[in-house]
Design a protein around this motif. Structure first.
Motif, PDB file in Angstrom:
ATOM      1  N   SER A  22     -21.504   9.724 -24.071  1.00 40.17           N
ATOM      2  CA  SER A  22     -22.336  10.388 -23.072  1.00 40.17           C
ATOM      3  C   SER A  22     -21.493  10.957 -21.939  1.00 40.17           C
ATOM      4  N   ARG A  23     -20.596  10.151 -21.435  1.00 35.28           N
ATOM      5  CA  ARG A  23     -19.754  10.597 -20.319  1.00 35.28           C
ATOM      6  C   ARG A  23     -18.806  11.714 -20.762  1.00 35.28           C
ATOM      7  N   ALA A  24     -18.178  11.533 -21.931  1.00 37.98           N
ATOM      8  CA  ALA A  24     -17.208  12.519 -22.406  1.00 37.98           C
ATOM      9  C   ALA A  24     -17.853  13.872 -22.669  1.00 37.98           C
ATOM     10  N   ASN A  25     -19.108  13.874 -23.104  1.00 34.03           N
ATOM     11  CA  ASN A  25     -19.788  15.122 -23.446  1.00 34.03           C
ATOM     12  C   ASN A  25     -20.558  15.715 -22.276  1.00 34.03           C
ATOM     13  N   GLY A  26     -20.397  15.142 -21.095  1.00 36.19           N
ATOM     14  CA  GLY A  26     -20.958  15.740 -19.895  1.00 36.19           C
ATOM     15  C   GLY A  26     -22.446  15.540 -19.714  1.00 36.19           C
ATOM     16  N   GLU A  27     -22.995  14.445 -20.265  1.00 38.12           N
ATOM     17  CA  GLU A  27     -24.434  14.196 -20.112  1.00 38.12           C
ATOM     18  C   GLU A  27     -24.729  13.737 -18.687  1.00 38.12           C
ATOM     19  N   ASP A  28     -25.601  14.454 -18.016  1.00 38.85           N
ATOM     20  CA  ASP A  28     -25.993  14.132 -16.646  1.00 38.85           C
ATOM     21  C   ASP A  28     -27.162  13.154 -16.697  1.00 38.85           C
ATOM     22  N   PRO A  29     -27.074  11.996 -16.018  1.00 38.72           N
ATOM     23  CA  PRO A  29     -28.148  11.002 -16.120  1.00 38.72           C
ATOM     24  C   PRO A  29     -29.390  11.298 -15.291  1.00 38.72           C
ATOM     25  N   ILE A  30     -29.386  12.343 -14.455  1.00 37.53           N
ATOM     26  CA  ILE A  30     -30.537  12.575 -13.587  1.00 37.53           C
ATOM     27  C   ILE A  30     -31.807  12.832 -14.411  1.00 37.53           C
ATOM     28  N   GLY A  31     -32.916  12.315 -13.918  1.00 36.60           N
ATOM     29  CA  GLY A  31     -34.195  12.493 -14.594  1.00 36.60           C
ATOM     30  C   GLY A  31     -34.529  11.403 -15.582  1.00 36.60           C
ATOM     31  N   THR A  32     -33.705  10.341 -15.658  1.00 39.93           N
ATOM     32  CA  THR A  32     -33.951   9.275 -16.633  1.00 39.93           C
ATOM     33  C   THR A  32     -34.427   7.979 -15.981  1.00 39.93           C
ATOM     34  N   VAL A 348     -29.803  16.371 -26.384  1.00 44.84           N
ATOM     35  CA  VAL A 348     -30.718  16.027 -25.294  1.00 44.84           C
ATOM     36  C   VAL A 348     -30.820  17.231 -24.368  1.00 44.84           C
ATOM     37  N   ARG A 349     -31.986  17.417 -23.818  1.00 44.62           N
ATOM     38  CA  ARG A 349     -32.231  18.584 -22.977  1.00 44.62           C
ATOM     39  C   ARG A 349     -31.576  18.438 -21.608  1.00 44.62           C
ATOM     40  N   GLN A 350     -31.092  19.550 -21.127  1.00 48.40           N
ATOM     41  CA  GLN A 350     -30.603  19.653 -19.756  1.00 48.40           C
ATOM     42  C   GLN A 350     -31.515  20.649 -19.038  1.00 48.40           C
TER      43      GLN A 350
END
Length: 369
Positions: A22-32, A348-350
């Motif tokens: 998740s971190r390596a692929n730039g997944e932003d945790p906001i909205g979870t 996952v949607r951004q």
């Protein structure tokens, strides 16, 4: 390359931990962050299996079955296990901490904390959930309410929470929980193990993920540049996923005072989806079963945009203007939803928020919802 500039991890590459991907692929945790009206934290002896309630009393499990017959209450309630602590716990007693949404506009959850004899645990839980008038019987068991950080270390749910959550808990426990006004607890799974280490900060109700030791001073002491917390913020549980995307931007602009101002939201409009989805959503609202509520939640996740208004109250008065924004899907990021060398990557949607705060120019941001 991911939107953050980091290198994407191929689905063919073995990786043990979902949060590393998740971190390596730039997944932003906001909205979870989980938007729930009630939270109940119950002390449960370890070790925990994936289901930490397996060894609990028949009386407590019967209460949980009663909840399952009230699906709308069940949908707005989260009951989580917290681990006994060497400093907080007492042999033969259990802690129970309750958090309740106080109203449409609020800044913090209303909190109650108890420490009761183990035999009285089912009666206390029943009083908190169904019979509030019976809480008078537990006045002598009340504990002072303090700020509490709940760190997920539930290894048997996902190994990432044990691998990354446990060291974070130990650091917080050793370096930050010495003050009387802060407790740090280990907690069971509350979602978002792909953001491990992850925690909830109550009674504020803020969710955090991908945490690193160097950011803890800012998070715990609430000093310094608030913008340093942006990439770790999963959102505030008092708002929907749409509102969480917007709330972060408003907080980053307003600074630390923002945490003290009561807030709320209105969904002005949102994507209705195709005719089948619209009909299913309408029908499921009237079906009083847990399965129906779960399906309804999944359908809500399929919406691709919403127009949202955030309302803020300061010093007893509304700010000169409310804050409106349109939040919409901008792109997707590949991530691993569970740990394991054979786990697949999933999109996952951004989301992108077009925010028009009162008196400020339009701000465009890309975030995950």
């Amino acid at each position: 390359m991911s939107p953050s500039g980091s290198t994407l991890i191929s689905p063919t590459e073995a990786c043990q931990y979902c949060s590393v991907v998740s971190r390596a692929n730039g997944e932003d945790p906001i909205g979870t962050a989980i938007a729930a009206d009630r939270w109940l934290m119950i002390e449960v002896p370890r070790p925990w299996a994936k289901n930490p309630w397996q060894q609990e009393s028949p009386a407590l499990l019967a209460l949980f079955q009663t909840l399952e017959k009230q699906p709308r209450l069940w949908q707005q309630l989260r009951i989580l296990a917290i681990a006994p602590d060497r400093d907080y716990s007492r042999p033969g007693y259990r802690h129970v901490i309750s958090y309740r949404r106080p109203g449409r506009l609020f800044a913090q959850y209303e909190a109650e904390q108890y420490c009761v004899a183990e035999a009285q645990l089912p009666q206390l839980v029943e009083a908190l959930l169904f019979q509030p008038q019976q809480l008078l019987e537990f006045e002598g068991d009340r504990q002072p309410v303090v700020r509490s950080l709940f760190v997920c270390t539930h290894t048997h749910y996902d190994v990432a929470c044990g691998r990354f959550g446990t060291p974070l808990f130990q650091t917080l426990r050793q370096n930050y929980a010495k003050a009387e006004q802060l407790q740090v607890w280990q907690i069971g799974h509350f979602g978002g193990h792909n953001f491990a280490p992850t925690l909830i900060d109550f009674p504020q109700g803020q969710f955090w993920g991908h945490l690193e030791p160097e950011i803890l001073d800012t998070l715990v002491h609430r000093q310094g540049e608030v913008t340093a917390l942006r990439q770790y913020y999963r959102g505030w549980g008092g708002l929907s996923r749409w509102g969480q995307v917007i709330e972060r931007e408003l907080w980053m602009q307003a600074g630390w005072d923002w945490l003290d101002w009561p807030k709320g939201e209105r969904i002005l409009a949102q994507d209705g989806g195709n005719l089948r989805h619209r009909l299913l959503r309408w029908l499921l609202r009237w079906v009083p079963t847990i399965r129906a509520q779960v399906l309804l939640k999944k359908l809500e996740q399929k919406r691709t945009w919403a127009e949202v208004e955030i309302q803020v109250q300061r010093d007893g008065h509304f700010l000169s203007n409310t804050h409106r924004a349109r939040v919409a899907v901008s792109h997707t990021v590949m991530t691993q939803l569970r740990s394991g060398k054979t786990a697949d990557l999933h999109p996952v949607r951004q989301y992108q928020a077009q925010l028009r705060p009162s008196g400020n120019r339009e701000v465009s941001t890309a975030r995950r919802g």
